[in-house]
Design an enzyme around this catalytic site. Structure first.
Site, mmCIF file in Angstrom:
data_model
loop_
_atom_site.group_PDB
_atom_site.id
_atom_site.type_symbol
_atom_site.label_atom_id
_atom_site.label_comp_id
_atom_site.label_asym_id
_atom_site.label_seq_id
_atom_site.Cartn_x
_atom_site.Cartn_y
_atom_site.Cartn_z
ATOM 1 N N LYS A 195 47.161 95.479 7.652
ATOM 2 C CA LYS A 195 46.534 94.213 8.008
ATOM 3 C C LYS A 195 45.013 94.359 7.995
ATOM 4 O O LYS A 195 44.297 93.559 7.424
ATOM 5 C CB LYS A 195 47.032 93.783 9.388
ATOM 6 C CG LYS A 195 46.449 92.501 9.908
ATOM 7 C CD LYS A 195 47.070 92.153 11.242
ATOM 8 C CE LYS A 195 46.290 91.069 11.950
ATOM 9 N NZ LYS A 195 46.826 90.779 13.275
ATOM 10 N N GLY A 248 50.679 92.707 13.786
ATOM 11 C CA GLY A 248 51.297 93.706 12.911
ATOM 12 C C GLY A 248 52.775 93.916 13.228
ATOM 13 O O GLY A 248 53.620 93.974 12.325
#
Ligand SMILES: O=P(O)(O)OC[C@H]1O[C@](O)(CO)[C@@H](O)[C@@H]1O
Length: 507
Positions: A195, A248
């Site tokens: 990410k 995440g």
């Protein structure tokens, strides 16, 4: 005392005191109907809470607590994209990755972005399928690894067989060394999933892959930071998006699940999302009294705060779900491992339990002794699959009978004159049964846990979507790196200094 802590104490303490000497056998004996009334079904997922240590009165108090704590409103806020992640001023819109249940422009926009990303991902799946690539290496860590890895492993019976999918995670070079051995760089594609695109492990392993592949042609990325991925050498045409509004550990439904789509195909991936969407609709629409994630969360806080139990075991009776405890360790412990409220005040309540576990029946031959006769009571989620995907009926019957036997033995115990052979029993558990292990049922199961975790965070008054606790170690590791490499560096801590000297002497 925080408002959440006060609410919890007032709701739970009287019932915990009242039930202190009540046993699960007594609860079932007094109300045999609870074997069925304390169960719920959502699509392919059945859950039975009859062996939890609350009675109908305590359960009514828990439901009242759910109302008082505003769980329905909190769910609405989650789906609508409110700033539920206060410390980072972000929504947590993982539900928008699979459902169109958010009623605000921000949620609708997130859903549209997710759909667009999925179309791009589908095109990339097709492109890889049309190429010579036989092997995929997913490089990522934490949420960029555990979810995809769990799903790819769990759904091995749904694999198309087009690709072999591998996962490279640890910064330990041994992981890369052994993972790449036997793979052909000319027939392997890599997906760098991060990410932030700033995670040390993924950048180091990504660099190994980039060099090993000998070019960027088969290098893909999934990231919220396209610029960093591009600077790293990934063609932006092969970068799939992630967004700030997805945590995440809640991200496997996004392009973070690219490896899942490669393993089970886009139809399988869509079925996984559909299973989660079914749980989304249920949690949002079912009344509190018949709401599975709500009941799961209430059982969790009852065990943690009412009974004061510090750990929780997850025990899947299916080898394909062996990675579930590791996945849930991040989901639960990174989300709920907090001790302050979003205002920075002490939470004043015990929060996250230590989550651990392993697959049955193997675990029966390792740590179950402690579950049965250890001094700590460990509440557990047992997970079973009714219909297997293999032809060995005798094995499956043995597996299911062991599953049922363990939950019974833990709850009921066994009296014996010989103290060594006595089982105290009264050890609570929830049984989750999936009709079969399919993309849809797995999606529903994971979404159940996601929602339960969020609801627990609301009951505890903490933020489930940040993880500041992981930063300090990362910073210190960065500061120590030169010293570990033998470069001149100032190390303040005397113990670390001594340890560095020991390492240097043994090199
Ligand atoms: O996807 P990224 O940005 O590489 O982060 C990986 C993981 O690292 C963490 O930030 C923890 O260190 C997790 O929350 C996250 O899933």
């Amino acid at each position: 005392m925080s408002a959440a802590a006060r609410r919890l104490q007032q709701a739970l303490a009287p019932h915990a005191r009242r039930l202190a000497d009540t046993r699960i056998t007594g609860l079932v004996g007094a109300d045999p109907a609870r074997a069925t009334t304390l169960s719920l079904r959502v699509g392919p997922l059945y859950a039975n809470f009859a062996r939890q240590r609350f009675d109908t009165q305590a359960l009514a108090a828990l439901h009242a607590l759910a109302t008082e704590a505003g769980l329905p409103q909190a769910l609405r806020a989650l789906f609508d994209g409110a700033m539920v992640n206060a410390s980072e001023q972000r929504p947590a819109l993982h539900t928008a990755l699979r459902s169109a249940l958010g009623a605000t422009p921000v949620a609708r926009d997130a859903h549209a972005q997710a759909r667009a990303a999925r179309s791009r991902m589908a095109a990339m799946v097709d492109a890889l399928a049309a190429s010579d690539v036989t092997d995929i290496v997913n490089v990522g860590i934490g949420g960029s690894d555990l979810g995809p890895r769990l799903v790819v492993d769990a759904l091995k019976d749904a694999h198309s067989g087009r690709f072999r999918v591998h996962f490279l995670t640890n910064v330990d070079g041994s992981d890369a060394f052994h993972r790449l051995r036997g793979l052909d760089p000319a027939k392997t594609a890599a997906i760098l999933v991060s990410k932030s695109f700033g995670t040390q492990e993924t950048l180091l392993n990504g660099a190994i892959l980039r060099d090993w592949l000998g070019g960027s042609e088969r290098l893909h990325a999934v990231s919220a930071n396209v610029d960093r991925a591009q600077a790293f050498g990934v063609d932006p045409a092969r970068v799939l998006p992630m967004w700030d509004w997805v945590g995440g550990r809640y991200s496997l439904w996004s392009a973070v699940g690219f490896s899942i789509a490669l393993a089970i195909g886009m139809d399988g991936f869509e079925a996984l999302l559909a299973g989660a969407a079914e749980m989304d609709a249920h949690v949002l629409e079912a009344p509190l009294e018949a709401n599975l994630p709500v009941l799961h969360a209430l059982a969790a806080v009852w065990n943690r705060n009412g009974l004061g139990l510090p750990t929780h075991a997850v025990l899947p009776y299916d080898e394909r779900l062996a990675l579930l405890p590791a996945y849930l360790q991040q989901l639960v412990m990174e989300s709920l491992g907090k001790s302050v409220t979003p205002d920075g005040e002490p939470a004043d309540v015990d929060t996250v339990p230590v989550l651990w576990g392993g697959a049955g029946t193997n675990s029966q031959h390792s740590f179950f002794q402690a579950l049965h006769q250890g001094t700590q009571t460990v509440p557990a989620d047992f997970i079973g699959i009714v219909r297997p995907d293999h032809p060995y009926a005798e094995n499956h019957a043995a597996l299911l009978s062991n599953l049922l036997a363990q939950t019974e033995a833990l709850a009921n115990g066994h009296a014996a004159d010989d103290a060594q052979k006595r089982y105290p029993g009264n050890r609570p558990s929830t049984l989750l049964l999936l009709d079969a292990l399919t993309p849809r049922s797995l999606g529903a199961l994971i979404a159940l846990y996601e929602h339960s975790v969020y609801l627990q965070s609301v009951l505890w008054g903490i933020n489930a979507f940040d993880q500041w606790g992981v930063e300090l170690g990362k910073r210190i590791a960065g500061e120590l790196l030169p010293a570990v490499k033998g470069e001149p560096a100032r190390v303040e801590d005397p113990v670390t200094r001594a340890l560095l000297a020991e390492i240097a002497a043994r090199r």
